[in-house]
Design a protein around this motif. Structure first.
Motif, PDB file in Angstrom:
ATOM      1  N   GLY A  90       0.792  -1.213   0.000  1.00  4.54           N
ATOM      2  CA  GLY A  90       0.000   0.000   0.000  1.00  4.54           C
ATOM      3  C   GLY A  90       0.827   1.267   0.000  1.00  4.54           C
ATOM      4  O   GLY A  90       0.322   2.348  -0.292  1.00  4.54           O
ATOM      5  N   ARG A 124      -7.174   1.934  -1.511  1.00  2.00           N
ATOM      6  CA  ARG A 124      -6.548   1.202  -0.415  1.00  2.00           C
ATOM      7  C   ARG A 124      -7.270  -0.128  -0.259  1.00  2.00           C
ATOM      8  O   ARG A 124      -8.486  -0.196  -0.340  1.00  2.00           O
ATOM      9  N   LYS A 130      -2.981  -2.381  -1.601  1.00  2.00           N
ATOM     10  CA  LYS A 130      -3.681  -1.471  -2.499  1.00  2.00           C
ATOM     11  C   LYS A 130      -4.306  -2.271  -3.623  1.00  2.00           C
ATOM     12  O   LYS A 130      -3.881  -3.374  -3.944  1.00  2.00           O
TER      13      LYS A 130
END
Length: 143
Positions: A90, A124, A130
């Motif tokens: 992420g 996210r 992600k």
């Protein structure tokens, strides 16, 4: 721009698969996408290019040792295909690159995604990951 998605009945549920974060996993993502789109009756070279790029990016830039990536395909009633690739990084958000040197060996992948997709972006994911997604629309005027 050739967006080869055609109208079809929406599938009852999305197609989703977890794959190893390896070059082999990225290749398998493309092959499984090809098979799923044929099953849905919406073969699309554009979608295969987008999946290949997003899966390769997940393996190259989203790798966390021991963690896989997930490919999800959704086809809605209007024929819009949503491609999602979720990885474990992420902290590494993709962006369109600055102009790429013609001699560079990389840096054009997201430009391809942007060219094929009507829309694309990053969300996210649950946990530290992600999801990079792209939506391809059917060509208007096709059955």
């Amino acid at each position: 721009m050739n967006r080869e998605i055609t109208h079809a009945a929406a599938p009852a549920r999305p197609f989703s698969v977890q794959l190893s974060s390896t070059r082999r996993g990225a290749r398998l993502a493309r092959l499984l996408t090809e098979r799923q789109l044929v099953d849905w009756g919406v073969p699309s070279e554009a979608a295969l290019h987008v999946v290949a790029e997003l899966a390769a990016n997940a393996v190259l830039h989203g790798l966390v040792p021991g963690r896989d990536f997930r490919l999800t395909l959704r086809l809605d009633g209007d024929g819009v295909l949503r491609i999602e690739v979720t990885d474990a990084r992420g902290d590494r958000i993709p962006r369109l690159p600055d102009p790429v040197d013609a001699r560079a060996e990389s840096g054009r992948g997201l430009l391809l995604v942007a060219a094929y997709a009507e829309r694309w972006g990053v969300d996210r994911a649950p946990g530290p990951g992600k999801t990079v997604w792209a939506e391809l629309v059917p060509e208007r005027g096709r059955p």
